[in-house]
Design a protein around this motif. Structure first.
Motif, PDB file in Angstrom:
ATOM      1  N   LYS A  20      -1.074  -5.052  -3.210  1.00 53.93           N
ATOM      2  CA  LYS A  20      -1.753  -4.937  -4.525  1.00 53.93           C
ATOM      3  C   LYS A  20      -2.803  -6.031  -4.791  1.00 53.93           C
ATOM      4  O   LYS A  20      -3.835  -5.859  -5.350  1.00 53.93           O
ATOM      5  CB  LYS A  20      -0.680  -4.709  -5.747  1.00 53.93           C
ATOM      6  N   ALA A  25      -0.191  -7.873 -10.258  1.00 53.52           N
ATOM      7  CA  ALA A  25       0.742  -8.255  -9.164  1.00 53.52           C
ATOM      8  C   ALA A  25       1.052  -9.573  -8.940  1.00 53.52           C
ATOM      9  O   ALA A  25       2.057 -10.050  -8.316  1.00 53.52           O
ATOM     10  CB  ALA A  25       0.389  -7.566  -7.934  1.00 53.52           C
ATOM     11  N   TYR A  53       4.398 -10.360 -10.909  1.00 54.71           N
ATOM     12  CA  TYR A  53       5.614  -9.783 -10.739  1.00 54.71           C
ATOM     13  C   TYR A  53       6.036  -9.689  -9.089  1.00 54.71           C
ATOM     14  O   TYR A  53       5.290  -9.768  -8.264  1.00 54.71           O
ATOM     15  CB  TYR A  53       5.266  -8.000 -10.944  1.00 54.71           C
ATOM     16  N   ASN A  54       7.199  -9.604  -9.039  1.00 57.24           N
ATOM     17  CA  ASN A  54       8.100  -9.412  -7.440  1.00 57.24           C
ATOM     18  C   ASN A  54       8.146  -7.963  -7.463  1.00 57.24           C
ATOM     19  O   ASN A  54       9.064  -7.247  -8.026  1.00 57.24           O
ATOM     20  CB  ASN A  54       9.224 -10.226  -7.644  1.00 57.24           C
ATOM     21  N   SER A  55       7.603  -7.492  -6.267  1.00 57.23           N
ATOM     22  CA  SER A  55       8.022  -6.240  -5.772  1.00 57.23           C
ATOM     23  C   SER A  55       7.424  -6.180  -4.384  1.00 57.23           C
ATOM     24  O   SER A  55       6.710  -7.013  -3.723  1.00 57.23           O
ATOM     25  CB  SER A  55       7.386  -4.963  -6.624  1.00 57.23           C
ATOM     26  N   THR A  56       8.099  -5.191  -3.492  1.00 58.79           N
ATOM     27  CA  THR A  56       7.601  -5.079  -2.176  1.00 58.79           C
ATOM     28  C   THR A  56       6.212  -4.921  -1.781  1.00 58.79           C
ATOM     29  O   THR A  56       5.716  -5.391  -0.818  1.00 58.79           O
ATOM     30  CB  THR A  56       8.669  -3.822  -1.489  1.00 58.79           C
ATOM     31  N   ASN A  57       5.624  -4.045  -2.668  1.00 61.11           N
ATOM     32  CA  ASN A  57       4.147  -3.962  -2.509  1.00 61.11           C
ATOM     33  C   ASN A  57       3.206  -4.916  -3.031  1.00 61.11           C
ATOM     34  O   ASN A  57       2.036  -4.793  -3.128  1.00 61.11           O
ATOM     35  CB  ASN A  57       3.837  -2.668  -2.662  1.00 61.11           C
ATOM     36  N   ASN A  58       3.715  -6.019  -3.607  1.00 63.14           N
ATOM     37  CA  ASN A  58       2.740  -6.915  -4.396  1.00 63.14           C
ATOM     38  C   ASN A  58       1.829  -7.526  -3.614  1.00 63.14           C
ATOM     39  O   ASN A  58       0.688  -7.752  -4.121  1.00 63.14           O
ATOM     40  CB  ASN A  58       3.504  -8.026  -4.957  1.00 63.14           C
TER      41      ASN A  58
END
Length: 263
Positions: free
Chosen positions: A202, A191, A194-199
């Motif tokens: 995580k 994580a 990577y870029n994501s809303t829940n990073n």
């Protein structure tokens, strides 16, 4: 410093086992390619010492019942071997990934040592490597914090060309499993790249539904797990990499704090 002296002085447990065999073949190819007028000529016989006598017990075999402290050189050669596995995972060697490895080694060890390491790396990439055997030796001999640092570096290599392929992800996941790294630790480090809303969640190894108190407890746990002092035995050259993971844990926590509005 001569090439062979650098290797001999830098490593401990990695002299034996499957890693030692890989290093020996790579080192042998370097000295065997030397001409009579080459400065490496005096190292030719020294290189032969790496062709281990099958009847001789190695440091790796003698110490299987105890885990010796990992030296900077043990980490270095382990990293070179696993880096070669990841770089070849998608069937090609991207120059950007090779440049990333060279640059990271230059940042950590300085230009001279990095150049020697990269010469060894070229010999390693030409070999067919048993990922499982190498990882099992690392798992048995290397502490958990250092193994997490290896995984962090491998994701950095995969991301160096701007695109992480499914083959690379699969290979790193396989390596993590062989290294005895849990799926939660694997997802936490993944994580960070990577870029994501829940990073942020995580990275802290928690679900988005947990309470604020659980977020705080998770942060304290992860800050302890990734604290740079846990890698102090590898030397000052690895402090920057250790601090990067620690900083990402802090940033993940601060992101959740801001999102939820607690202190």
């Amino acid at each position: 410093m001569s090439f062979v002296k650098w290797i001999g002085a830098a490593i401990g447990w990695s002299f034996g086992g499957p890693i030692g065999a890989i290093i020996g073949i790579a080192l042998g190819s370097i000295v065997d390619n030397a001409t009579d007028s080459s400065p490496l000529l005096g190292e030719r016989q020294a290189g032969k010492k790496w062709r281990r006598n099958p009847h001789q017990r190695t440091t790796y075999q003698r110490q299987r019942t105890q885990r010796p402290q990992t030296r900077s050189g043990d980490f270095e050669v382990s990293l070179l071997i696993l880096a070669s596995v990841v770089i070849k995972a998608d069937g090609k060697q991207d120059q950007r990934e090779l440049d990333f490895v060279r640059q990271q080694f230059t940042n950590m060890y300085g230009k001279e040592r990095a150049n020697m390491a990269f010469r060894l790396f070229k010999g390693i990439t030409k070999q067919n490597i048993s990922t499982r055997q190498v990882c099992m030796q690392i798992k048995q001999m290397m502490d958990h914090a250092s193994r997490l640092q290896l995984l962090h570096f491998l994701f950095g290599i995969a991301k160096a060309d701007g695109l992480v392929t499914q083959d690379e992800i699969k290979q790193i996941y396989t390596i993590a499993g062989y290294l005895g790294i849990s799926s939660r630790d694997y997802e936490s480090i993944k994580a960070m790249f990577y870029n994501s809303t829940n990073n942020a969640y995580k990275i802290l190894e928690i679900e988005k539904t947990v309470s604020d108190d659980e977020v705080k407890r998770a942060y304290r746990k992860m800050a302890k797990k990734y604290h740079p002092d846990r890698l102090s035995h590898l030397g000052e050259e690895h402090r920057e990499g250790a601090e990067e993971k620690f900083r990402q844990v802090q940033e993940a926590y601060e992101h959740i704090q801001k999102e939820r509005g607690f202190k």
